[in-house]
Design a protein around this motif. Structure first.
Motif, PDB file in Angstrom:
ATOM      1  N   LYS A  69       4.919  -2.584   3.959  1.00  0.00           N
ATOM      2  CA  LYS A  69       5.832  -2.667   2.810  1.00  0.00           C
ATOM      3  C   LYS A  69       6.003  -4.066   2.230  1.00  0.00           C
ATOM      4  O   LYS A  69       7.031  -4.351   1.607  1.00  0.00           O
ATOM      5  CB  LYS A  69       7.224  -2.130   3.187  1.00  0.00           C
ATOM      6  N   GLN A 103       5.419   2.695  10.599  1.00  0.00           N
ATOM      7  CA  GLN A 103       6.590   1.922  11.055  1.00  0.00           C
ATOM      8  C   GLN A 103       7.205   2.545  12.307  1.00  0.00           C
ATOM      9  O   GLN A 103       7.604   1.833  13.227  1.00  0.00           O
ATOM     10  CB  GLN A 103       7.626   1.790   9.933  1.00  0.00           C
ATOM     11  N   VAL A 151      -3.062   4.463   3.445  1.00  0.00           N
ATOM     12  CA  VAL A 151      -2.882   4.044   4.843  1.00  0.00           C
ATOM     13  C   VAL A 151      -4.113   4.303   5.733  1.00  0.00           C
ATOM     14  O   VAL A 151      -4.603   3.390   6.391  1.00  0.00           O
ATOM     15  CB  VAL A 151      -1.590   4.662   5.453  1.00  0.00           C
ATOM     16  N   ARG A 158      -0.523   8.892   8.841  1.00  0.00           N
ATOM     17  CA  ARG A 158      -0.877   9.254   7.462  1.00  0.00           C
ATOM     18  C   ARG A 158       0.053   8.620   6.425  1.00  0.00           C
ATOM     19  O   ARG A 158      -0.114   8.810   5.232  1.00  0.00           O
ATOM     20  CB  ARG A 158      -0.789  10.785   7.301  1.00  0.00           C
ATOM     21  N   SER A 159       1.096   7.923   6.886  1.00  0.00           N
ATOM     22  CA  SER A 159       2.041   7.354   5.913  1.00  0.00           C
ATOM     23  C   SER A 159       2.620   6.051   6.444  1.00  0.00           C
ATOM     24  O   SER A 159       2.538   5.747   7.638  1.00  0.00           O
ATOM     25  CB  SER A 159       3.185   8.338   5.648  1.00  0.00           C
ATOM     26  N   VAL A 160       3.226   5.282   5.529  1.00  0.00           N
ATOM     27  CA  VAL A 160       3.848   4.004   5.891  1.00  0.00           C
ATOM     28  C   VAL A 160       4.990   4.231   6.884  1.00  0.00           C
ATOM     29  O   VAL A 160       5.138   3.499   7.858  1.00  0.00           O
ATOM     30  CB  VAL A 160       4.340   3.271   4.617  1.00  0.00           C
ATOM     31  N   ASN A 161       5.781   5.288   6.656  1.00  0.00           N
ATOM     32  CA  ASN A 161       6.899   5.569   7.572  1.00  0.00           C
ATOM     33  C   ASN A 161       6.402   5.908   8.978  1.00  0.00           C
ATOM     34  O   ASN A 161       6.971   5.462   9.978  1.00  0.00           O
ATOM     35  CB  ASN A 161       7.772   6.720   7.050  1.00  0.00           C
ATOM     36  N   GLU A 162       5.328   6.707   9.052  1.00  0.00           N
ATOM     37  CA  GLU A 162       4.758   7.041  10.371  1.00  0.00           C
ATOM     38  C   GLU A 162       4.263   5.778  11.067  1.00  0.00           C
ATOM     39  O   GLU A 162       4.419   5.626  12.276  1.00  0.00           O
ATOM     40  CB  GLU A 162       3.590   8.030  10.209  1.00  0.00           C
ATOM     41  N   TYR A 188       0.840  -1.195   0.000  1.00  0.00           N
ATOM     42  CA  TYR A 188       0.000   0.000   0.000  1.00  0.00           C
ATOM     43  C   TYR A 188       0.878   1.248   0.000  1.00  0.00           C
ATOM     44  O   TYR A 188       1.970   1.240   0.563  1.00  0.00           O
ATOM     45  CB  TYR A 188      -0.914   0.022   1.228  1.00  0.00           C
ATOM     46  N   ASN A 189       0.377   2.318  -0.621  1.00  0.00           N
ATOM     47  CA  ASN A 189       1.126   3.575  -0.587  1.00  0.00           C
ATOM     48  C   ASN A 189       0.556   4.484   0.509  1.00  0.00           C
ATOM     49  O   ASN A 189      -0.484   4.194   1.100  1.00  0.00           O
ATOM     50  CB  ASN A 189       1.124   4.249  -1.966  1.00  0.00           C
ATOM     51  N   ASP A 190       1.247   5.581   0.735  1.00  0.00           N
ATOM     52  CA  ASP A 190       0.882   6.473   1.852  1.00  0.00           C
ATOM     53  C   ASP A 190      -0.590   6.904   1.820  1.00  0.00           C
ATOM     54  O   ASP A 190      -1.253   6.935   2.849  1.00  0.00           O
ATOM     55  CB  ASP A 190       1.777   7.719   1.847  1.00  0.00           C
ATOM     56  N   ALA A 191      -1.085   7.218   0.618  1.00  0.00           N
ATOM     57  CA  ALA A 191      -2.456   7.732   0.506  1.00  0.00           C
ATOM     58  C   ALA A 191      -3.493   6.699   0.959  1.00  0.00           C
ATOM     59  O   ALA A 191      -4.597   7.055   1.366  1.00  0.00           O
ATOM     60  CB  ALA A 191      -2.735   8.151  -0.936  1.00  0.00           C
TER      61      ALA A 191
END
Length: 389
Positions: A153, A71, A16, A65-69, A11-14
């Motif tokens: 991811k 994680q 999430v 709001r995002s994959v990094n957030e 999945y991409n950030d949008a």
């Protein structure tokens, strides 16, 4: 371009926030969490605990709001789970990685979930971006598992396809996705060196996987594809494997009857035991990028094996198992556990090894011994070959 990867990509950030909302209302997911978190109360009070868990999760997921957030938010829980089930995780070779360069990490495969989790753990703490993770669709029986993995991811490898033409098309897409991720998106990839775990402890790279990388780049020389993908061999060494008894049982049944059929839910049980079971010490080593002129998959597999086996960390238990193994080779001059390890470390290993042997039915013991002895055999054979060269 991303359209052709729709069925397999992470999945991409949008996406999430919507996926998180979907998980929060998924009964199967909430039920699994309740059973994991409150095993004793899950039966009689499951209906009561589910909304509570959903409420706590919603609070935890607020503002992501995002994959990094995501994680960053789950990292403390992952660390806690990892540290609770090990006597420490160490990693080495991160100095071999150049900041800003995407890599194709190829690792030995012992545990379904923890292999990529330990690689992620090491890279995250060494301040490198975490890779996209290849995961077999055989593990995605429930929609929430697929959602969870793709949020983190993971991309999907379609293993359960049996028809030859469809299989070929799936591999073609997988090859294109891996190349696209590294060359176009600048995103690293983690993949195991072979399909399925090395249940006998004999880590070998399957050259079919290396050929797959090249399938979507047939127009360019094999060596150029290798250079462009920046391959890094990764050695994941567990002191103890929580699933060692189950693996010994499977190997013994397979040898006795010629086949082994998994019971329903067996993969789920392996995953749970792999995550929570005691592993002793764990070492992750990132090897050197493969930069030679590799003309085919066989040559490439040999170099991956040389680094993965050579950088595997041997613990006292491996030497203790080798001393009992019927495959001992006097020509290899393998030192004894007692000559390499001293005092408390050796005593602890002997006690733990004896406990594992005692818990293993006699007919399955040779297969338990083999799992721990094979890494010794492989590493010393390698040393002998290099000394002779």
């Amino acid at each position: 371009m991303m359209g052709e990867f729709e069925a397999i990509r992470p999945y991409n950030d949008a996406e999430v926030p919507a996926v998180l909302q979907r998980l929060l209302s998924d009964d199967a997911f909430l039920g699994t969490l309740v059973r994991f978190r409150f095993p004793r109360l899950a039966g009689p009070f499951g209906w009561l605990l589910r909304p509570l868990v959903a409420h706590l999760l919603a609070r935890e997921a607020k503002g992501i709001r995002s994959v990094n957030e995501l994680q960053d938010r789950i990292e403390p829980y992952v660390d806690r789970t990892i540290e609770h089930a090990t006597d420490g995780v160490s990693y080495s070779g991160v100095e071999n990685l150049q900041p800003g360069r995407p890599y194709l990490f190829i690792a030995n495969h012992r545990d379904i979930v923890m292999d990529p989790a330990f690689v992620n753990y090491s890279l995250y703490h060494a301040r490198h971006p975490t890779p996209r993770i290849a995961i077999g669709d055989n593990l995605l029986q429930k929609p929430f598992v697929s959602d969870l993995m793709r949020l983190n991811k993971s991309f999907i490898v379609h293993r359960s396809i049996t028809a030859r033409r469809e299989k070929l098309a799936a591999y073609q897409t997988l090859s294109a996705y891996i190349n696209h991720s590294i060359r176009n998106d600048g995103q690293s990839i983690w993949i195991a060196q072979a399909e399925g775990r090395a249940k006998d402890g004999d880590d070998r790279t399957d050259s079919a996987i290396l050929k797959m990388f090249h399938m979507s780049r047939k127009g360019e020389p094999f060596a150029e594809m290798v250079r462009e993908l920046h391959l890094i061999p990764v050695s994941i060494s567990y002191e103890y494997d929580p699933c060692d008894q189950a693996k010994a049982r499977e190997l013994q049944i397979r040898e006795a009857t010629g086949e082994y059929t998994k019971a329903p839910g067996e993969d789920d049980a392996s995953i749970a035991l792999g995550i929570t079971g005691y592993k002793g010490r764990v070492q992750i080593h990132f090897g050197r990028e493969l930069t030679g002129e590799f003309s085919d998959a066989k040559q490439l597999a040999a170099e991956l094996d040389r680094q993965i086996l050579g950088n595997y960390r041997l613990f006292p238990v491996h030497y203790l198992a080798y001393e009992m193994s019927t495959q001992r080779d006097p020509a290899l001059a393998v030192p004894s556990a007692a000559s390499l390890f001293k005092g408390e470390e050796l005593l602890r290993a002997q006690a733990e090894w004896n406990r594992r042997l005692a818990a293993c039915p006699e007919e399955q013991r040779p297969f338990l011994i083999m799992q721990y002895a094979n890494p010794v055999l492989n590493q010393y054979r390698l040393k002998q070959a290099e000394a002779a060269a």
